[in-house]
Design a protein around this motif. Structure first.
Motif, PDB file in Angstrom:
ATOM      1  N   ARG A  20       0.868  -1.183   0.000  1.00 27.80           N
ATOM      2  CA  ARG A  20       0.000   0.000   0.000  1.00 27.80           C
ATOM      3  C   ARG A  20       0.899   1.226   0.000  1.00 27.80           C
ATOM      4  O   ARG A  20       1.601   1.491   0.984  1.00 27.80           O
ATOM      5  N   GLU A  22       1.362   5.118   0.141  1.00 29.97           N
ATOM      6  CA  GLU A  22       0.655   6.309   0.620  1.00 29.97           C
ATOM      7  C   GLU A  22       0.928   7.466  -0.342  1.00 29.97           C
ATOM      8  O   GLU A  22       1.846   8.270  -0.151  1.00 29.97           O
ATOM      9  N   GLN A  76      -4.504   6.345  -2.222  1.00 36.33           N
ATOM     10  CA  GLN A  76      -3.343   5.455  -2.191  1.00 36.33           C
ATOM     11  C   GLN A  76      -3.262   4.636  -3.479  1.00 36.33           C
ATOM     12  O   GLN A  76      -4.179   4.645  -4.309  1.00 36.33           O
TER      13      GLN A  76
END
Length: 359
Positions: A20, A22, A76
């Motif tokens: 993931r 950011e 994201q």
């Protein structure tokens, strides 16, 4: 414009890696795999340092598959990558020291035991889902009972032949070679007539084995038993009968109990190994013994004119059955190649499935 590294969170399962990134309002996202285990990421977006060009590189602990699944949202960039081999990694990167920009994704994070339980739960749900869609056969118990009894009867029949021949060999020595047919033929006739059901069973959907390999074996043996041995008295006293019958029974005393136990969901490792290994030397030896029997019978068929086909006087008196047997010899070795290949593939599939269960 300054190039910066975004904050990256990660988690894993036995077969997948989740990243993931950011980076909100990401654009011009470029994700590629260098070699088998190095991920390159580059994108324009809003991160910790505002709007900038962000990039990073990760060298994974083990190889991964080339397909990369990514999804960019307003907040994201989600990346999913499949591992080359489905197993738990002790860490994400090849280097033991973790990069500063990398942190665990606690929303997805599981330890190895939790991930194993999750995997088992998914497999159980999938199994239940599949079973719910498959219509249960109301006659499955009857079919299994029939197959169990068939394999039991064949096992007892071939065991009687094998034990009878072995005992006589120890008592009489080589003299037992020459009266094998007269002492065991009735039981062999019974077993081989029963074996015709092995050709019918695949056609009726009772077993998953192929029809063609079963037909090759049953038809080939019955030609040797009923035509070459059964119709020629001169062949019944030859030593080759002993070797043919002994090789046949040596294979079947392990094959039939294996299938018999499979009907009740029982797997005996030693018996499984014997069933999928002994045929490798015994099956070709059996075909060679059958070929010797056919070759020895050719002059007898020429002399007796048994099964000869009458021809017009202009072409001769008759066509000897030995010509048919010579063609059969060629087909016999072609059948050996086809069946050997089929049985070897069965063996590979069996042991591949066993390895998957172990891991």
């Amino acid at each position: 414009m300054q190039i910066l590294t975004p904050q990256v969170f990660w988690a894993q399962r036995h077969g997948e890696i989740f990243l993931r990134v950011e980076l909100s309002d990401a654009s011009d996202v470029d994700i590629s795999l260098q070699g088998h285990n190095t991920l390159q990421f580059r994108a324009q977006g809003h991160g910790a340092k505002g709007d900038n060009q962000y990039e990073f590189s990760l060298e994974f602990l083990e190889p991964v598959k080339p397909e990369i699944h990514q999804k960019s949202t307003q907040r994201q960039v989600d990346i999913r990558i499949r591992k080359q081999d489905e197993r738990w990694w002790e860490r994400l990167t090849l280097r033991e020291k973790k990069p500063l920009f990398l942190a665990p994704d606690f929303d997805r994070w599981l330890d190895e035991s939790d991930a194993e339980m999750e995997l088992q739960a998914k497999e159980k749900i999938n199994k239940i889902s599949v079973e719910s869609r498959v219509r249960k056969d109301p006659y499955v118990g009857l079919k299994k009972g029939y197959l169990f009894m068939y394999n039991l009867v064949q096992f007892l029949g071939f065991s009687w032949i094998f034990v009878n021949m072995t005992v006589r060999l120890f008592i009489l020595g080589q003299d037992s070679f020459y009266d094998t047919f007269h002492t065991t033929a009735d039981m062999m006739y019974f077993c081989q007539m029963m074996a015709v059901l092995e050709v019918a069973n695949p056609l009726l959907g009772l077993v998953k084995t192929g029809f063609f390999p079963a037909m090759i074996q049953v038809a080939g043996r019955n030609v040797i038993l009923f035509v070459v041995f059964g119709c020629l008295d001169e062949m019944q006293n030859k030593a080759v009968v002993f070797f043919v019958f002994y090789l046949w029974s040596s294979i079947e005393i392990f094959r039939y109990p294996f299938y018999m136990l499979a009907c009740i969901g029982t797997d005996w490792k030693l018996l499984t190994w014997l069933r999928y290994s002994l045929w490798i030397p015994l099956y070709p030896l059996g075909v060679v013994a059958e070929a010797v029997a056919v070759i020895q019978s050719l002059p007898i068929f020429d002399e007796t004119r048994l099964f000869s086909v009458p021809l017009p006087s202009a072409l001769g008196h008759s066509l000897s059955f030995s010509y048919t047997l010579q063609l059969y010899l060629v087909l016999m070795f072609l059948g050996l190649f086809i069946n050997f290949r089929h049985l070897y593939k069965q063996r590979q599939r069996r042991y591949r499935s066993r390895k998957r269960k172990v891991h």
